[in-house]
Design an enzyme around this catalytic site. Sequence first.
Site, mmCIF file in Angstrom:
data_model
loop_
_atom_site.group_PDB
_atom_site.id
_atom_site.type_symbol
_atom_site.label_atom_id
_atom_site.label_comp_id
_atom_site.label_asym_id
_atom_site.label_seq_id
_atom_site.Cartn_x
_atom_site.Cartn_y
_atom_site.Cartn_z
ATOM 1 N N ASP A 199 -50.553 -12.944 -25.232
ATOM 2 C CA ASP A 199 -49.469 -13.256 -26.145
ATOM 3 C C ASP A 199 -49.936 -12.784 -27.415
ATOM 4 O OD1 ASP A 199 -47.108 -15.513 -26.043
ATOM 5 O OD2 ASP A 199 -47.844 -15.300 -28.109
ATOM 6 N N ASP A 232 -50.130 -6.472 -28.493
ATOM 7 C CA ASP A 232 -48.710 -6.202 -28.726
ATOM 8 C C ASP A 232 -48.286 -5.808 -27.226
ATOM 9 O OD1 ASP A 232 -46.348 -5.394 -29.066
ATOM 10 O OD2 ASP A 232 -46.685 -4.106 -30.614
ATOM 11 N N ASP A 250 -42.047 -13.165 -19.465
ATOM 12 C CA ASP A 250 -41.421 -14.287 -19.761
ATOM 13 C C ASP A 250 -41.279 -14.235 -21.338
ATOM 14 O OD1 ASP A 250 -40.179 -16.869 -20.459
ATOM 15 O OD2 ASP A 250 -41.974 -17.997 -20.533
ATOM 16 N N CYS A 305 -35.313 -18.610 -21.478
ATOM 17 C CA CYS A 305 -34.541 -19.949 -21.385
ATOM 18 C C CYS A 305 -33.271 -19.807 -22.375
ATOM 19 C CB CYS A 305 -35.617 -20.930 -21.943
ATOM 20 S SG CYS A 305 -36.524 -20.525 -23.530
#
Length: 379
Positions: A199, A232, A250, A305
């Site tokens: 991340d 990154d 995700d 989401c």
Amino acid sequence: MAAPVVRGVRKLLKLVNFTRVPRRHRYKKKWATTEPEFPASRLALQNFDMTYSVQYGDLWPSIRVSLLSEQKYGALVNNFAAWDNVSAKLEQLSAKDFVNEAISCQEPESGLSPVPPPNCSPNLRCFTFSRGDVSRFPPARLGSLGLMEYYLMDAASLLPVLALGLQPGDTVLDLCAAPGGKTLALLQTGCCRNLAANDLSTSRTGRLQKVLHSYVPQDIRKGNQVRITSWDGRKWGELEGDTYDRVLVDVPCTTDRHSLHEEENNLFQRSRKKERQTLPMLQVQLLAAGLLATKPGGHVVYCTCSLSHLQNEYVVQGAIELLANQYSIKVQVEDLSHFRKLFMDTFCFFPSCQVGELVIPNLMANFGPMYFCKMHRLP
């Protein structure tokens, strides 16, 4: 009668200072900073009303009220704890393991031979309450082995991990891993020979490490099996191209439910308008990097989401075109309609996705939104 009134006015004028204010002391009211700000959550709702009422038509009022209502959760059983005892405790709450119940209840259509179970990632146990049951799970506790017993999450968030179809010995990349629910689920399968959890935000990878510390044994966390990085993700194809059997992408998105309930880190803050507008381009770049990091013959699952077609189907189509045009790499979208049929008793699915599947919030099954699409990088 008029004389007393005039005298009263004169006294009042003496009390008021009408001296001219020097120009250098004058100022204009700064409306942008002094006026109360329009809440980002209200801006998000206005944006959704404009766009989603067009995209979803008659379904939008139902989705809207569900998004604004309390979310349902699932309890992902920690296989590194005493999972059988944990499962028994959750069953006593009248919760059901929606994954294994759905797989065990499969029945072939009349006149057809039995259909084998879909290519689901194995060993995942997630308990939910039945449709219409708004009961809450108690907070997770430390078990006898010193690890948390279960992880509370939107149960729809488990579907992308299930769809990834992990096999024993797979090398796996979770490109946008924080805060860690899906990374934890990947480890629960017992299939990851090596797992890279990445991340860009170091603060978010800190949250990821806390989750793994609470749920995963030290020998797995500290060994060679799990690697946590803050690179990154858009450059992953250059860093480790053609490396992984399975990749989960995700991506950062508008996080629709969060945007309606929380002001903190809300993408609809006025200061983040440009970031929000460039989000689909970032998502295409991240998905393209995930596909490039996948071995020829490997699989990628893209998920958000968000209810936005611009962040879902259009991103998938854009990344596939990008790889075909710039790298001559062919990518095939896999049919996940069997997933919709398999888990339709637990979730409410949007029936008209162009590619992939979308769980839409519904008051009887208030999970999601969760969009997921599985792709196969052709050899």
